[in-house]
Each structure stands twice: as structure tokens, then as C-alpha cells.
Design a protein around this motif. Sequence first.
Motif, PDB file in Angstrom:
ATOM      1  N   GLY A 109       0.815  -1.208   0.000  1.00  0.00           N
ATOM      2  CA  GLY A 109       0.000   0.000   0.000  1.00  0.00           C
ATOM      3  C   GLY A 109       0.849   1.259   0.000  1.00  0.00           C
ATOM      4  O   GLY A 109       0.564   2.212  -0.725  1.00  0.00           O
ATOM      5  N   LYS A 111       4.157   1.453  -0.888  1.00  0.00           N
ATOM      6  CA  LYS A 111       4.976   1.512  -2.107  1.00  0.00           C
ATOM      7  C   LYS A 111       4.151   2.001  -3.284  1.00  0.00           C
ATOM      8  O   LYS A 111       4.580   2.880  -4.025  1.00  0.00           O
ATOM      9  CB  LYS A 111       5.516   0.120  -2.434  1.00  0.00           C
ATOM     10  CG  LYS A 111       6.869  -0.171  -1.845  1.00  0.00           C
ATOM     11  CD  LYS A 111       7.382  -1.481  -2.442  1.00  0.00           C
ATOM     12  CE  LYS A 111       8.763  -1.814  -1.934  1.00  0.00           C
ATOM     13  NZ  LYS A 111       9.144  -3.186  -2.314  1.00  0.00           N
ATOM     14  N   LEU A 112       2.972   1.432  -3.456  1.00  0.00           N
ATOM     15  CA  LEU A 112       2.137   1.838  -4.581  1.00  0.00           C
ATOM     16  C   LEU A 112       1.594   3.235  -4.365  1.00  0.00           C
ATOM     17  O   LEU A 112       1.145   3.885  -5.297  1.00  0.00           O
ATOM     18  CB  LEU A 112       1.004   0.830  -4.803  1.00  0.00           C
ATOM     19  CG  LEU A 112       1.458  -0.577  -5.167  1.00  0.00           C
ATOM     20  CD1 LEU A 112       0.281  -1.507  -5.362  1.00  0.00           C
ATOM     21  CD2 LEU A 112       2.313  -0.561  -6.425  1.00  0.00           C
ATOM     22  N   GLY A 113       1.629   3.692  -3.111  1.00  0.00           N
ATOM     23  CA  GLY A 113       1.232   5.066  -2.838  1.00  0.00           C
ATOM     24  C   GLY A 113       2.367   6.050  -3.062  1.00  0.00           C
ATOM     25  O   GLY A 113       2.209   7.241  -2.852  1.00  0.00           O
ATOM     26  N   GLY A 114       3.556   5.530  -3.429  1.00  0.00           N
ATOM     27  CA  GLY A 114       4.652   6.422  -3.787  1.00  0.00           C
ATOM     28  C   GLY A 114       5.788   6.492  -2.780  1.00  0.00           C
ATOM     29  O   GLY A 114       6.769   7.196  -3.004  1.00  0.00           O
ATOM     30  N   VAL A 165      -0.945   1.040   5.921  1.00  0.00           N
ATOM     31  CA  VAL A 165      -1.212   2.371   5.368  1.00  0.00           C
ATOM     32  C   VAL A 165      -1.876   3.285   6.399  1.00  0.00           C
ATOM     33  O   VAL A 165      -2.298   4.384   6.066  1.00  0.00           O
ATOM     34  CB  VAL A 165      -2.090   2.298   4.089  1.00  0.00           C
ATOM     35  CG1 VAL A 165      -1.332   1.626   2.962  1.00  0.00           C
ATOM     36  CG2 VAL A 165      -3.390   1.571   4.345  1.00  0.00           C
TER      37      VAL A 165
END
Lengths: 258, 300
Positions: A109, A111-114, A165
Motif C-alpha cells: 500500500g 509503495k504503490l502510494g509512492g 497504510v
Amino acid sequence: MAQRIDVKDLNIYYDRFKAVEDVSMTIEARSVTAFIGPSGCGKSTVLRTLNRMHEVIPKATVTGTVDLNGRNLYDRDVDPVAVRRTVGMVFQRPNPFPTMSISDNVAAGLKLGGERNKAVLAEAVERSLRGANLWNEVKDRLDKPGAGLSGGQQQRLCIARAIAVEPQVLLMDEPCSALDPISTLAIEDLIEEIKTNYTIVIVTHNMQQAARVSDRTAFFNLAATGKPGRLVEMDDTTKIFSNPGRKETEDYISGRFG
Amino acid sequence: MTATVSSPPLHAPGVPELSRRRRTRDVLATVMVHVAFAIAMVPLVWILYSVLGHGWHLLLDSTWWTNSQRNINPERAGGGVYHAIFGTLAQALICAVIAVPLAVFTAIYLVEYGTGRLARAVSFTVDILTGIPSIVAGLFIYALWVTTFGLQRVGLAASLSLVLLMVPVVVRSTEEMLKLVPNELREASYALGVPKWKTISRIVLPTALGGIVTGVMLGLARVMGETAPLLILGPYASSINTDLFNGNMATLPTMIRENFGLPDQPAIDRMWASALTLIVLVLLLNIAGRVVARFSGVKK
């Protein structure tokens, strides 16, 4: 962190079919709320409207309001992606990402959130796995595939992934229905521990589980197959299970139907 | 089960034996399945046997892999197939570079986004494209490239006709692979607050990668062996030509065609050896694809 949810006049549709009718309820912060009721009564459907997952299904729509901290999640300018970051979810069947290792699953969560900072990610992985009571079992094999864990461990991995997250609300859709009694106990202990930090809503078919883990219980029912589900009553769990206000609640929890 | 509960004897009263009828049927079905398998294997083994038998000795010569057929007459032995290997690989590569993104994005559209009339139209078009005979694809590109634009028949034109043949194969295989990715994974990703495009690019595609790569390899194998459009668009050349934009460019299929039907033994040998080279090339690509697929995607 944790926040309360106010649901008002909620009607939920799948295309033209009205699945749930006229639900209004308040879900208290830092507590566990259980949704119980017979199959098809719409409890999972209601749960999925609380983080706008309902609309992922084609032609699924909602009317009414769901207020989180005074903000209606269904306002036109609210981003559903942001809502889901605030309101996390754990599903019925454990669903770790098969391409990722244990630590990557937990960090997914973020990582994919940046988030790129390795130290931040590693810290979040450890904190979340500890929070999900899984750290001691997996700390030596964080780079191994998440799908290699047992069912109960996978479900705790999914809980770790959800809390990584840092949501304010955690929705759980029958999180123990695919697990054995020991894993179920581990998850229930975990719910008890983390409810101090989160608002938790759990859908369950297991009445003992509802009685064990929840502070408040909402009973859903439907008049007949094909009719929309509705909220029958919602009260303190002890009251629902000892002295429910409605006859149909009593019938259901005493096993007379459902 | 505890030890005190003994299992009933095999022929307990009331439990009928396997009837003669069912036993006969079982034997019959088993025999038929094996015979069908054996018959299906015959042409495969036969092809491999003849191609290997006629072609293997040329492949042992190192000049086969390094030289072209420049200045070598049909009646003379020698020379190599480098020019044709280069042509086949270069055209297949250019074809893949154009076709794979096109096909994968189309498949993503069809599985993840497409609803209603447009998606049905796209899907129908892909079906039609699948059914197009390869010679028609060649004629189409000829009409576009040579007749309309007045350009020369070069390697790139042949690549373009191969694109038409590769796209539908890869679209269909990728589509199937994307459909196999459980919806639960998409929902898990959405529930973490991951936007849809990132869910597709970081969760769905990696999960389906092994199958997508296999589909691409199958598509490549198909276009590398494709001959009809090359007869129209890719005239054979006996020398090495590395320029896709200029001049004739040899490929393995056209090299086979070039050496077919000649009375001279060296030409016949070259034909078989080129065929074997093509099979080996496709095999190597398949193995490479499997290795890539194994070391990426789903972890076991």
C-alpha cells in the motif's frame, strides 16, 4: 486517529435491484461493531459502501450519506481512492499478492502510494507485522513469498497489509470464515488489541464471534428472498445477545432461523 | 479414523464388483486415448526425423552460422544462413516491438475497462483479424506501402504485415491471462487506496506476466515461420542486409523457398538445413520465454 461513522438513509443498488434499504446507523470510534444476519441480508454490501468498494462492481450505486468525521464520503468531490486509504479492508478469503514477498505484501500500500524510502518501508513492515501478531513467525523469512504462509498467517498478513497504510477505520468481511479455530482465535485476539487505535467493523456469520469481539452489534434481515435487506436493530452487544429489542433478532440469535 | 473402526472388506455384501460392462468400456477408452495420442505424434516425430536427418550436417559447420549465400550458386555447396537468420530475427523483433504493446493494451482495455458496444466491436475486430489469411495481410500492406505510398518492398514492410498477424494472437492470449487473475487481488489493491491504473500495472500485469510472455512467444513463433506475406513483401537476397528500410532482406522462410525445387543437391541440403535452423530458433525463443516467465511474476 480512529473516527466515527454516521450512516444516513443509505440505499444500495446493484443495477436496478435494491439490495439494501434505508440504513441509518452510527459506528463508534475505537470500538468493534459487528454486523450479523442471515445470508443475503446485505451486511457485506453495507460494509463495502463504507469505503466505496461497492461501486467497484459494474452498475452498483448508492444513495444516502456516509459521514466520516463529518465529511460525506459520497460527496461529488471526494476521491474514492483517498477514501480507501482512510478506510481499510480485510476480505473473507486471504488474498496476499502472489508476485510479492511477505515484506513487499505488507509494504504494498505504501509503495504503490509512492513511498520510496527504504528505512520508512522497513519500519512500517515491522510495525505492521508486529501489530498483526505475525512478526515473530515471519521475521526470518520476510523475502519469501506471502502465498507460502498458512491460511491463518496469510489472513494476518492481509491485516498487516491493511494497517500498514495507517487507516482510521478497518472493515473486516468475515475475516475468519476460511480459517481454523486456532487461527480464528489469533485474529480475534488481534482485533481486541488493535481496537484501541482503530474503528473496526466486522461482518460475521458466527454469533459467538460477534459476542466475543464486538462492543456493538447490528442485526440485518430481509423480509423475503428478492426483497431488500434492512437494519433491524443496533445496540450494545451484551444487550443484543441477552435482551434484544425485537422478536426477529431474538429468533435469529437463538437459532430459530437463519 | 480410529483404529477400532476397521474398513469394510473389499467385496462386502451389497458392494457390487466392477461390472464387466464398465471394465470393457474402461479398457476400450484407455486404448483409444493411447492410440489417438500415438497417431497425433506420428507427423510430429516424422517432421523432426526428416528435417534433422536431412539438415543436421550443415548446421555443424561454423560457416553456416556466420556466412551468407553471397556468390554461391545452387550447384555449389558452402555458405551460410546468417543473412536469413538476421532477417528473420530483425523482422520478428520489429514486429514484436510494434505488436506487443498494441496487443497488451488492447487486452487490458477489453478485460479491465471495456464495457458495452465499443468493447464488443473491438473484440469482434480482433476475431476478424484472427481469421485473416496471412497472404491477405501481405496484400493489404503491399497495397498500402507500395501502391498507395509508392515505397519499396523492404524489411520493414514485411514486419508490418507480420504485426497484423501477431496482434490478434497476443490480444487473445493476454486477455485469457488477465481474466485468470482473481478479482480478489484487484479488490485487495483498491482497498489499500491504490488507483486503478496502478492496480493494473503493478498487481494484475505482474501476476499474469508468465502467461503473457508465453503468449508473446507463441505469437513470435507464428510470425517467424510465416511465409506468404514475405513472398509478397520480402524478396529474397543472398547477401547480408542489415537495413530494414532499404533493399531486399533474406529470411529463413524465403531462403527455404529459394532453395526449394532446385535439382542440385547442395540447394536441397540448404533447404532442409534452413528449415531445421528455423525450428531451432523458435525452440530457443520458447525456452528463453519460459526462463523469463519463471524468474518473474508469481512466486512459488
